[in-house]
Write a protein that holds these residues in place. Structure first.
Motif, PDB file in Angstrom:
ATOM      1  N   HIS A 156       0.838  -1.191   0.000  1.00 38.67           N
ATOM      2  CA  HIS A 156       0.000   0.000   0.000  1.00 38.67           C
ATOM      3  C   HIS A 156       0.878   1.248   0.000  1.00 38.67           C
ATOM      4  N   ALA A 157       0.539   2.214  -0.841  1.00 39.62           N
ATOM      5  CA  ALA A 157       1.234   3.498  -0.854  1.00 39.62           C
ATOM      6  C   ALA A 157       0.511   4.443   0.101  1.00 39.62           C
ATOM      7  N   LEU A 158       1.224   4.931   1.119  1.00 37.94           N
ATOM      8  CA  LEU A 158       0.635   5.783   2.143  1.00 37.94           C
ATOM      9  C   LEU A 158       0.842   7.254   1.824  1.00 37.94           C
ATOM     10  N   ARG A 159      -0.103   8.065   2.275  1.00 37.57           N
ATOM     11  CA  ARG A 159       0.099   9.505   2.282  1.00 37.57           C
ATOM     12  C   ARG A 159       0.553   9.984   3.661  1.00 37.57           C
ATOM     13  N   LYS A 160       0.134   9.271   4.705  1.00 38.84           N
ATOM     14  CA  LYS A 160       0.520   9.544   6.083  1.00 38.84           C
ATOM     15  C   LYS A 160       0.911   8.215   6.737  1.00 38.84           C
ATOM     16  N   PRO A 161       1.760   8.244   7.766  1.00 42.53           N
ATOM     17  CA  PRO A 161       2.089   6.988   8.454  1.00 42.53           C
ATOM     18  C   PRO A 161       0.830   6.337   9.029  1.00 42.53           C
ATOM     19  N   SER A 162       0.700   5.055   8.827  1.00 41.35           N
ATOM     20  CA  SER A 162      -0.436   4.305   9.348  1.00 41.35           C
ATOM     21  C   SER A 162      -0.233   4.040  10.846  1.00 41.35           C
ATOM     22  N   PRO A 163      -1.267   3.566  11.558  1.00 38.64           N
ATOM     23  CA  PRO A 163      -1.096   3.235  12.971  1.00 38.64           C
ATOM     24  C   PRO A 163      -0.003   2.210  13.241  1.00 38.64           C
ATOM     25  N   LEU A 164       0.277   1.313  12.306  1.00 38.72           N
ATOM     26  CA  LEU A 164       1.353   0.353  12.490  1.00 38.72           C
ATOM     27  C   LEU A 164       2.708   0.932  12.093  1.00 38.72           C
ATOM     28  N   ALA A 165       2.710   1.891  11.166  1.00 37.97           N
ATOM     29  CA  ALA A 165       3.978   2.489  10.733  1.00 37.97           C
ATOM     30  C   ALA A 165       4.498   3.512  11.738  1.00 37.97           C
ATOM     31  N   PHE A 166       3.590   4.222  12.395  1.00 38.71           N
ATOM     32  CA  PHE A 166       3.994   5.298  13.295  1.00 38.71           C
ATOM     33  C   PHE A 166       4.952   4.840  14.393  1.00 38.71           C
ATOM     34  N   PRO A 167       4.673   3.737  15.115  1.00 37.75           N
ATOM     35  CA  PRO A 167       5.631   3.340  16.165  1.00 37.75           C
ATOM     36  C   PRO A 167       6.999   2.967  15.619  1.00 37.75           C
ATOM     37  N   LEU A 168       7.088   2.493  14.384  1.00 40.25           N
ATOM     38  CA  LEU A 168       8.395   2.210  13.800  1.00 40.25           C
ATOM     39  C   LEU A 168       9.165   3.494  13.541  1.00 40.25           C
ATOM     40  N   MET A 169       8.467   4.546  13.119  1.00 40.01           N
ATOM     41  CA  MET A 169       9.132   5.823  12.922  1.00 40.01           C
ATOM     42  C   MET A 169       9.644   6.374  14.257  1.00 40.01           C
ATOM     43  N   VAL A 170       8.868   6.181  15.316  1.00 42.41           N
ATOM     44  CA  VAL A 170       9.306   6.626  16.643  1.00 42.41           C
ATOM     45  C   VAL A 170      10.567   5.891  17.058  1.00 42.41           C
ATOM     46  N   GLU A 171      10.626   4.581  16.790  1.00 42.01           N
ATOM     47  CA  GLU A 171      11.825   3.809  17.124  1.00 42.01           C
ATOM     48  C   GLU A 171      13.050   4.411  16.453  1.00 42.01           C
ATOM     49  N   ARG A 172      12.903   4.848  15.211  1.00 40.88           N
ATOM     50  CA  ARG A 172      14.040   5.409  14.492  1.00 40.88           C
ATOM     51  C   ARG A 172      14.403   6.798  15.026  1.00 40.88           C
ATOM     52  N   PHE A 173      13.380   7.571  15.405  1.00 39.96           N
ATOM     53  CA  PHE A 173      13.648   8.908  15.935  1.00 39.96           C
ATOM     54  C   PHE A 173      14.501   8.852  17.193  1.00 39.96           C
ATOM     55  N   ARG A 174      14.347   7.812  17.963  1.00 43.85           N
ATOM     56  CA  ARG A 174      15.113   7.713  19.215  1.00 43.85           C
ATOM     57  C   ARG A 174      16.611   7.762  18.954  1.00 43.85           C
ATOM     58  N   GLU A 175      17.018   7.272  17.779  1.00 45.35           N
ATOM     59  CA  GLU A 175      18.439   7.163  17.484  1.00 45.35           C
ATOM     60  C   GLU A 175      18.998   8.422  16.822  1.00 45.35           C
ATOM     61  N   LYS A 176      18.134   9.396  16.578  1.00 50.64           N
ATOM     62  CA  LYS A 176      18.592  10.583  15.871  1.00 50.64           C
ATOM     63  C   LYS A 176      18.758  11.741  16.836  1.00 50.64           C
ATOM     64  N   LEU A 177      19.792  12.550  16.612  1.00 53.59           N
ATOM     65  CA  LEU A 177      19.996  13.745  17.419  1.00 53.59           C
ATOM     66  C   LEU A 177      19.200  14.892  16.803  1.00 53.59           C
ATOM     67  N   SER A 178      18.531  15.645  17.636  1.00 55.34           N
ATOM     68  CA  SER A 178      17.725  16.757  17.144  1.00 55.34           C
ATOM     69  C   SER A 178      17.646  17.821  18.220  1.00 55.34           C
ATOM     70  N   ASN A 179      17.550  19.083  17.779  1.00 56.54           N
ATOM     71  CA  ASN A 179      17.366  20.153  18.746  1.00 56.54           C
ATOM     72  C   ASN A 179      15.959  20.137  19.334  1.00 56.54           C
ATOM     73  N   GLU A 180      15.035  19.489  18.620  1.00 54.20           N
ATOM     74  CA  GLU A 180      13.665  19.409  19.090  1.00 54.20           C
ATOM     75  C   GLU A 180      13.518  18.227  20.036  1.00 54.20           C
ATOM     76  N   PRO A 181      12.988  18.409  21.239  1.00 52.20           N
ATOM     77  CA  PRO A 181      12.792  17.271  22.147  1.00 52.20           C
ATOM     78  C   PRO A 181      11.950  16.192  21.492  1.00 52.20           C
ATOM     79  N   LEU A 182      12.349  14.960  21.691  1.00 50.13           N
ATOM     80  CA  LEU A 182      11.664  13.859  21.029  1.00 50.13           C
ATOM     81  C   LEU A 182      10.201  13.789  21.432  1.00 50.13           C
ATOM     82  N   ALA A 183       9.913  13.941  22.734  1.00 49.53           N
ATOM     83  CA  ALA A 183       8.520  13.860  23.179  1.00 49.53           C
ATOM     84  C   ALA A 183       7.674  14.922  22.485  1.00 49.53           C
ATOM     85  N   ALA A 184       8.223  16.138  22.302  1.00 52.72           N
ATOM     86  CA  ALA A 184       7.472  17.200  21.637  1.00 52.72           C
ATOM     87  C   ALA A 184       7.252  16.867  20.166  1.00 52.72           C
ATOM     88  N   ARG A 185       8.253  16.292  19.539  1.00 47.77           N
ATOM     89  CA  ARG A 185       8.105  15.943  18.124  1.00 47.77           C
ATOM     90  C   ARG A 185       7.053  14.865  17.939  1.00 47.77           C
TER      91      ARG A 185
END
Length: 899
Positions: A801-830
């Motif tokens: 399936h081609a998504l326009r927005k992350p699906s409910p199953l895709a979203f937690p995988l994106m969060v897992e990846r965000f944990r490993e990235k450095l950002s000036n924006e707090p992760l919880a806020a993002r």
């Protein structure tokens, strides 16, 4: 103990074949009758079989009377046969009761002592474990009790004594409690080797295993008793006890179940519901999967209900022994309202007053759920109730699936490790200390275990050479000439210094070096991992033992602390809590999703999570046993691929790495990888036509090709190096401690890395190197399950399936990846911002039992408690294997792999 046996009437026994009706022992029956109890048929079955000298395994519900069955059977069989000692002393050691945990050992001893005065007044009983005091050990060194409750490690220490055969030759019965807890790991291998040694000392040894949660009973029985055949009149038996115990499983439903949930929460948003559940219970246990989570929940409960001070307790394995024992006794006596705990109270401890168990987060396995539920209503005829407390919405599906799996009788199987050379090397040194050995005789003994029944002559000879001189690369170093043959051909340890060092380091549990935590000039609180304390500086606050503490200084592996008055507290990290979703539970989750896809929401949990599944179905598809769902998404970060095999983290690490490696052939490519128990994500910087390529990339090659591709897709050297650290410690190459001192984790890692490099360069056929690679494939990557997953995929329909927005199953995988990235924006806020955008795309309403407006839900999410919950979850991610798995997958720089 008495709580286990109270029953109004005997229940029928679905037991192993026995001639006629099981005979009863009048003395045993009289002792039971005096207490107003009545024996069960399966208990009388065990007594009859033990009277005939038979070994076996008893499989019965938690709290149904397993301990009583085997213990009274041992007393009935031996009390007239075991001769008293000289000068009125108790008889020599006759019964060994092996338990996997210290808390279980202490409780078991209290249970075994109950009938001794009436049935065997001249017998003595004792406990020997890591909690045994030096005074008690000294007394036992002079004379062991008639029945000894111990652990695999402490039993191995007894086998390492020079007079081991003299001490243990009178043992007639060996009981392994909670056999399922040991069978599938190296501690179980250690127990197999110890039992084989005991059978050499006493060929008529009766061996019995106890379990309540095993799916492969015949294999478990054979693993317990070894591969050698027994005489026909003493053939082993499988006794099936009570199986109709009522198990009540319910779930605390959240007021609003998020449609876009992510894993990692402490679950503190459910605090009001948990407080109410505890209030409604007479006494309960609150299980968490991590020690840091237990610390945080204990503190939160105490802050919510200060009046519970003194009746609310904390229990986990890193706390001081005195604290743990106070909690255990308080639970038994009904003085504690609730205890927040971890797996330290998973097993067999008899807490009659406990009428309810709460499980924070998913139990991740059916057997673990049943085991923990059995801590409540721990007596025949009483129901066991466990209430699941989801920490995020997707755990509602796991809760419904777990209950369905329990009702269907689906329990995970355990399998013994096969021929681990590190454990065998340790055993060789142990036996050499315990009187010495002749290689031919010891080889036959070792091959009598299931773990080593297929041990090759080549590997056996390598082990002998290794303990004799450390192999070709270490032959010049006297410290590795640990065992040498004497003039008579008996292999012994000639150096007293090496003997002491081996005894101090016996065991197969390998963890980060620990640091004691102690008040300045005061009591010891327990221990935390060195890597956690290394991040702190004097004045920093952290939470431990339910207290807010301030670090004063660190001296000689001891952290001195005082009570802190304010400041944000860090939570200690431990290497425990690594609980991936089991295959059995994952399959049950897919069945729940299939029913939901067909429009059936039969449980409260699935009705609560229905809006999440509805969005997943509208935007993409719902995975089922017959359907493999994959999704693609283009974002500012690049091109995403999400795949949902529902095969567990370990398999998903291998699958993701394999797909990335295949997709990049023949050119180099770069992928970022994220994974969880449900699926994995590949993120590439350039577009890939997944619709055309994905079916071929998921093909199952021949086993040899699959193995080569998996190794090629990973930084196998670094992963194997990490496995080697544990193997080197068990095999005695490096030592976690020397007599009188403790080594830091940095020293241990440096030593292991040095040995690994030396062996690779100068001793490439070293058996420990081969074992590290084998464990990498069978445990960390689980290539067998990876092949099974690919084979199952071949029979599924692939939906992309081609998504326009992350699906409910895709979203937690994106969060897992965000944990490993450095950002000036707090992760919880993002994350909160992304969730808000997704909710607006999904219709602008939050979902759940209350169908609260979106503004209300986000007001709750953005409350201080939610922010603390999220922040603490992020801080403690090092306690799970998700980060280590992702880091391993993302650290590769070979062509076609992720970075």
């Amino acid at each position: 103990m008495a709580a286990r046996k109270r029953a109004a009437a005997a229940a029928p026994a679905a037991a192993a074949p026995a001639a006629g009706k099981p005979a009863s022992d009048p003395a045993l029956e009289a002792w039971i009758t005096e207490r107003g109890w009545k024996s069960f048929a399966f208990q009388r079955q065990v007594w009859a079989e033990m009277a005939r000298g038979r070994s076996g395994m008893l499989h019965s519900s938690t709290g149904s009377g397993k301990t009583l069955a085997v213990w009274l059977g041992a007393l009935g069989a031996l009390r007239h046969q075991v001769a008293p000692g000289a000068k009125g002393k108790p008889p020599p050691l006759a019964v060994l009761w092996i338990t996997p945990m210290r808390a279980l050992a202490a409780d078991t001893l209290r249970s075994l002592e109950a009938p001794l005065q009436a049935l065997a007044p001249d017998w003595s009983a004792g406990l020997r474990s890591g909690d045994t005091s030096s005074a008690q050990r000294a007394a036992q060194d002079r004379r062991l009790p008639t029945v000894l409750v111990t652990t695999p490690e402490s039993l191995t220490l007894l086998l390492a004594r020079a007079d081991a055969q003299e001490l243990l030759q009178h043992v007639r019965v060996a009981v392994v409690d909670e056999w399922h807890e040991l069978m599938g790991n190296k501690r179980g291998v250690q127990a197999q080797l110890a039992l084989a040694r005991l059978r050499t000392f006493q060929p008529a040894l009766m061996t019995w295993g106890l379990s309540a949660t095993l799916g492969n009973l015949n294999e478990a029985l054979r693993t317990l008793l070894g591969s050698a055949s027994a005489p026909a009149d003493r053939a082993p038996v499988m006794v099936q006890g009570e199986t109709d115990k009522t198990l009540l499983i319910d779930t605390l439903l959240p007021a609003a179940a998020e449609r876009f949930a992510w894993a990692g929460h402490m679950g503190l948003r459910m605090l009001p519901q948990v407080v109410q559940a505890i209030e409604e219970s007479a006494s309960c246990l609150v299980f968490t999967n991590m020690r840091s989570q237990a610390e945080r929940w204990y503190r939160a409960l105490l802050e919510a209900r200060p009046d519970w001070a003194g009746v609310l307790a904390l229990h986990h394995g890193s706390l001081d022994r005195g604290v743990r024992e106070w909690v255990e006794v308080g639970l038994k006596e009904g003085r504690i309202k609730a205890a927040v705990c971890t797996s330290s109270l998973d097993l067999g401890v008899d807490f009659l007053p406990v009428d309810r168990v709460l499980q924070i987060g998913s139990a991740k396995g059916v057997a673990r759920l049943v085991q923990r539920a059995g801590r409540a209503g721990h007596a025949p005829g009483r129901p066991s109730r466990i209430t699941l407390v989801p920490t995020h919405s997707l755990e509602l599906v796991e809760a419904a699936a777990a209950r369905a799996a329990v009702q269907a009788g689906q329990i995970e199987a355990r399998h013994s490790p096969r021929a681990p050379l590190d454990a065998l090397v340790q055993h060789l040194v142990t036996v050499a200390l315990g009187g010495g050995f002749r290689p031919e005789a010891l080889l036959a003994e070792v091959r009598g275990t299931v773990a080593y029944e297929s041990l090759s002559d080549e590997n056996w000879q390598w082990c002998l050479d290794f303990v004799r001189q450390g192999g070709p690369s270490l032959a010049a170093y006297p410290d590795y000439h640990r065992v040498v043959p004497d003039a008579e051909g008996v292999w012994r340890v000639p150096d007293a210094r090496l003997a002491r060092r081996h005894r101090v380091n016996i065991g197969t549990i390998v963890s980060d070096a620990s640091i004691s935590v102690q008040f300045l000039g005061g009591a010891k609180l327990g221990s935390v991992e060195e890597s956690f304390v290394a991040r702190l500086k004097p004045g920093d606050a952290f939470m431990f033992s339910g207290r807010l503490l301030e670090l004063v200084r660190v001296e000689q592996m001891t952290a001195f602390v005082r009570k802190a008055t304010a400041g944000r507290a860090a939570l200690p990290r431990w290497n425990g809590g690594r609980m991936p979703l089991s295959n059995t539970l994952a399959d049950a989750v897919l069945l729940e999703l299939q029913a939901a896809d067909e429009g059936r929401f039969d449980s409260p949990e699935m009705r609560c999570v229905q809006p999440l599944i509805t969005i997943q179905k509208q935007w993409s598809g719902v995975p089922t046993p017959q359907r493999l769902v994959a999704e693609t998404l283009k974002s500012r970060e690049g091109w995403h691929l999400f795949v949902y095999p529902f095969a567990g983290r370990q398999v998903h690490l291998g699958l993701a790495s394999l797909l990335a490696w295949r997709a990049a052939q023949p050119e180099t490519g770069t992928f970022s990888i994220a994974l969880n128990d449900y699926g994995f994500e590949l993120l590439s910087a350039k577009p890939i036509d997944w619709a055309e390529r994905l079916p071929a990339l998921l093909a199952l090659p021949p086993p040899e090709q699959l193995l080569a591709e998996v190794l090629g897709s990973l930084n196998a050297t670094e992963l194997a190096r990490r496995r080697f650290r544990e193997i080197a410690r068990i095999a005695g190459l490096i030592f976690q401690s020397h007599p009188g001192e403790r080594r830091s984790n940095r020293q241990l890692q440096a030593s292991a890395s040095l040995f690994y490099e030396v062996f690779q360069r100068y001793d490439p056929r070293n058996g420990l190197l081969a074992q590290a690679e084998q464990e990498l494939l069978t445990q960390e990557l689980d290539v067998r399950q990876l092949a099974a997953a690919l084979e199952r995929i071949q029979g599924q329909t692939l939906q992309l399936h081609a998504l326009r927005k992350p699906s409910p199953l895709a979203f937690p995988l994106m969060v897992e990846r965000f944990r490993e990235k450095l950002s000036n924006e707090p992760l919880a806020a993002r994350i909160a911002r992304m969730v808000a955008e997704l909710e607006r795309s999904a219709g602008g309403e939050a979902v759940g039992t209350a169908h609260a407006p979106a503004q209300q839900v986000f007001a709750e999410r953005e409350s201080p408690e939610w922010a603390i919950d999220a922040a603490l979850a992020l801080e403690t991610r090092g306690e799970t294997n998700a980060r280590s798995g992702r880091r391993a997958a993302r650290s590769r720089r070979t062509p076609g792999t992720s970075r």
